[in-house]
Design a protein around this motif. Structure first.
Motif, PDB file in Angstrom:
ATOM      1  N   HIS A  25      19.898  -8.557   0.606  1.00  0.00           N
ATOM      2  CA  HIS A  25      19.388  -7.776  -0.521  1.00  0.00           C
ATOM      3  C   HIS A  25      18.148  -7.002  -0.087  1.00  0.00           C
ATOM      4  O   HIS A  25      17.223  -7.572   0.492  1.00  0.00           O
ATOM      5  N   LEU A  26      18.133  -5.709  -0.353  1.00  0.00           N
ATOM      6  CA  LEU A  26      16.988  -4.871  -0.025  1.00  0.00           C
ATOM      7  C   LEU A  26      16.256  -4.497  -1.306  1.00  0.00           C
ATOM      8  O   LEU A  26      16.859  -4.020  -2.272  1.00  0.00           O
ATOM      9  N   ASP A  27      14.941  -4.716  -1.305  1.00  0.00           N
ATOM     10  CA  ASP A  27      14.122  -4.322  -2.450  1.00  0.00           C
ATOM     11  C   ASP A  27      13.922  -2.808  -2.430  1.00  0.00           C
ATOM     12  O   ASP A  27      13.736  -2.210  -1.370  1.00  0.00           O
ATOM     13  N   LYS A  28      13.962  -2.208  -3.602  1.00  0.00           N
ATOM     14  CA  LYS A  28      13.781  -0.764  -3.713  1.00  0.00           C
ATOM     15  C   LYS A  28      12.296  -0.414  -3.664  1.00  0.00           C
ATOM     16  O   LYS A  28      11.466  -1.098  -4.255  1.00  0.00           O
ATOM     17  N   VAL A  29      11.979   0.630  -2.946  1.00  0.00           N
ATOM     18  CA  VAL A  29      10.602   1.091  -2.876  1.00  0.00           C
ATOM     19  C   VAL A  29      10.566   2.559  -3.284  1.00  0.00           C
ATOM     20  O   VAL A  29      11.437   3.347  -2.908  1.00  0.00           O
ATOM     21  N   HIS A  30       9.573   2.907  -4.090  1.00  0.00           N
ATOM     22  CA  HIS A  30       9.408   4.285  -4.545  1.00  0.00           C
ATOM     23  C   HIS A  30       8.190   4.868  -3.832  1.00  0.00           C
ATOM     24  O   HIS A  30       7.051   4.496  -4.123  1.00  0.00           O
ATOM     25  N   ILE A  31       8.456   5.736  -2.882  1.00  0.00           N
ATOM     26  CA  ILE A  31       7.378   6.352  -2.119  1.00  0.00           C
ATOM     27  C   ILE A  31       7.165   7.781  -2.616  1.00  0.00           C
ATOM     28  O   ILE A  31       8.046   8.379  -3.234  1.00  0.00           O
ATOM     29  N   ASP A  32       5.982   8.309  -2.329  1.00  0.00           N
ATOM     30  CA  ASP A  32       5.628   9.651  -2.784  1.00  0.00           C
ATOM     31  C   ASP A  32       5.033  10.430  -1.612  1.00  0.00           C
ATOM     32  O   ASP A  32       3.854  10.262  -1.279  1.00  0.00           O
ATOM     33  N   PRO A  33       5.834  11.289  -0.964  1.00  0.00           N
ATOM     34  CA  PRO A  33       5.325  12.040   0.197  1.00  0.00           C
ATOM     35  C   PRO A  33       4.262  13.068  -0.159  1.00  0.00           C
ATOM     36  O   PRO A  33       3.623  13.619   0.734  1.00  0.00           O
ATOM     37  N   THR A  34       4.062  13.321  -1.464  1.00  0.00           N
ATOM     38  CA  THR A  34       3.016  14.260  -1.863  1.00  0.00           C
ATOM     39  C   THR A  34       1.670  13.565  -2.070  1.00  0.00           C
ATOM     40  O   THR A  34       0.650  14.242  -2.249  1.00  0.00           O
ATOM     41  N   ASN A  35       1.659  12.238  -2.058  1.00  0.00           N
ATOM     42  CA  ASN A  35       0.429  11.468  -2.268  1.00  0.00           C
ATOM     43  C   ASN A  35      -0.317  11.337  -0.939  1.00  0.00           C
ATOM     44  O   ASN A  35      -0.045  10.445  -0.135  1.00  0.00           O
ATOM     45  N   LYS A  36      -1.262  12.232  -0.710  1.00  0.00           N
ATOM     46  CA  LYS A  36      -1.957  12.255   0.572  1.00  0.00           C
ATOM     47  C   LYS A  36      -2.848  11.027   0.772  1.00  0.00           C
ATOM     48  O   LYS A  36      -3.036  10.573   1.905  1.00  0.00           O
ATOM     49  N   GLU A  37      -3.408  10.484  -0.318  1.00  0.00           N
ATOM     50  CA  GLU A  37      -4.229   9.281  -0.182  1.00  0.00           C
ATOM     51  C   GLU A  37      -3.376   8.104   0.290  1.00  0.00           C
ATOM     52  O   GLU A  37      -3.812   7.307   1.133  1.00  0.00           O
ATOM     53  N   SER A  38      -2.172   7.986  -0.244  1.00  0.00           N
ATOM     54  CA  SER A  38      -1.250   6.936   0.203  1.00  0.00           C
ATOM     55  C   SER A  38      -0.893   7.132   1.674  1.00  0.00           C
ATOM     56  O   SER A  38      -0.870   6.166   2.449  1.00  0.00           O
ATOM     57  N   LEU A  39      -0.620   8.368   2.073  1.00  0.00           N
ATOM     58  CA  LEU A  39      -0.277   8.647   3.464  1.00  0.00           C
ATOM     59  C   LEU A  39      -1.444   8.331   4.398  1.00  0.00           C
ATOM     60  O   LEU A  39      -1.245   7.814   5.499  1.00  0.00           O
ATOM     61  N   GLN A  40      -2.663   8.637   3.965  1.00  0.00           N
ATOM     62  CA  GLN A  40      -3.836   8.338   4.790  1.00  0.00           C
ATOM     63  C   GLN A  40      -4.015   6.833   4.955  1.00  0.00           C
ATOM     64  O   GLN A  40      -4.308   6.350   6.057  1.00  0.00           O
ATOM     65  N   ARG A  41      -3.829   6.076   3.863  1.00  0.00           N
ATOM     66  CA  ARG A  41      -3.928   4.613   3.967  1.00  0.00           C
ATOM     67  C   ARG A  41      -2.826   4.074   4.874  1.00  0.00           C
ATOM     68  O   ARG A  41      -3.062   3.174   5.692  1.00  0.00           O
ATOM     69  N   GLY A  42      -1.624   4.611   4.741  1.00  0.00           N
ATOM     70  CA  GLY A  42      -0.532   4.171   5.596  1.00  0.00           C
ATOM     71  C   GLY A  42      -0.782   4.486   7.058  1.00  0.00           C
ATOM     72  O   GLY A  42      -0.442   3.688   7.943  1.00  0.00           O
TER      73      GLY A  42
END
Length: 246
Positions: A25-42
């Motif tokens: 079973h794979l859990d669903k993840v909702h990512i947002d490529p427009t969220n630059k703060e999330s990308l910077q943290r990642g």
């Protein structure tokens, strides 16, 4: 003919490998490529915990600065620790020979891992390490059985242990099955904070696998709008040219 068959097998082998793990079973993840703060943290999580063993040699640091809304000084201060130039690729100092000696296999390059595995697989994988004394690094993984990688994010997540349930198959044989993972030692982050960290990391991996995705989608919309307007103009011209005949 043999060469063609071999090429086809190379193309379909990743799909076959993913299909073999279809029961997990794979859990669903909702990512947002427009969220630059999330990308910077990642990106920060990636360079701090992944880049020492896994390379991303098809990605350049200065591309990160441009796409993630960072200056080159920010990249040098927060994402680069080797003194490389920002035009360099995200490679590692660990040689393939040493990696095979230390880990038994060369850690794969992660530039395209999100396209190969999928974001749901990565999200589930990074959250489902559990203690297993039979493994060389003392951990196993729900979606990657007998994984050869240590749980590098254990300081953040903590340690989990499996909870088993005994089930009987159609032939009357009993088997133990993992039904859930129980957190026995919490890390520096709460479960909710760790989930966000993993989601940010997966978001960054998805960006890195296709940095031009947003531009491609925007261009696709423009092309469709252009074709729609062109269709209207063409249809009106057709009616004008053929009005005397019809």
């Amino acid at each position: 003919m043999k060469k063609q068959l071999f090429a086809i097998l190379l193309l379909v082998s990743p799909a076959l490998a993913l299909a073999s793990g279809g029961e997990v079973h794979l859990d669903k993840v909702h990512i947002d490529p427009t969220n630059k703060e999330s990308l910077q943290r990642g990106a920060r999580t990636f360079v701090n915990y992944c880049l020492s063993c896994h390379s991303a040699k098809y990605q350049r640091y200065n591309r990160l600065a441009r796409d993630l809304g960072m200056s080159e000084d920010d990249v040098l201060e927060n994402l680069m620790f080797t003194g490389d130039k920002t035009g360099d690729t995200m490679d590692i100092a660990l040689s393939s020979k040493d990696a095979k000696k230390y880990f038994g296999a060369v850690p794969p390059d992660l530039t395209l891992v999100a396209r190969v595995r999928g974001v749901d697989w990565l999200y589930t994988y990074l959250r489902t390490f559990y203690l297993d004394d039979s493994r060389p690094f003392g951990v196993n993984n729900l979606v990657f059985d007998k994984v050869g990688m240590p749980h590098v994010l254990w300081e953040l997540q903590g340690w989990q242990k499996p909870v088993y349930e005994t089930e009987t198959d159609s032939e009357g044989h009993e088997h133990k099955k993992i039904v859930e993972l129980e957190l026995v030692e919490q890390g520096s982050q709460t479960p909710a904070e760790y989930d966000r960290t993993v989601r940010d990391l997966v978001n960054f991996l998805a960006y890195m696998a296709e940095p031009i995705k947003l531009e491609r989608q925007a261009l696709g919309i423009k092309v469709l709008l252009f074709l729609f307007v062109l269709f209207i103009i063409t249809y009106l011209l057709k009616k004008e040219y053929w009005k005397d005949i019809h």
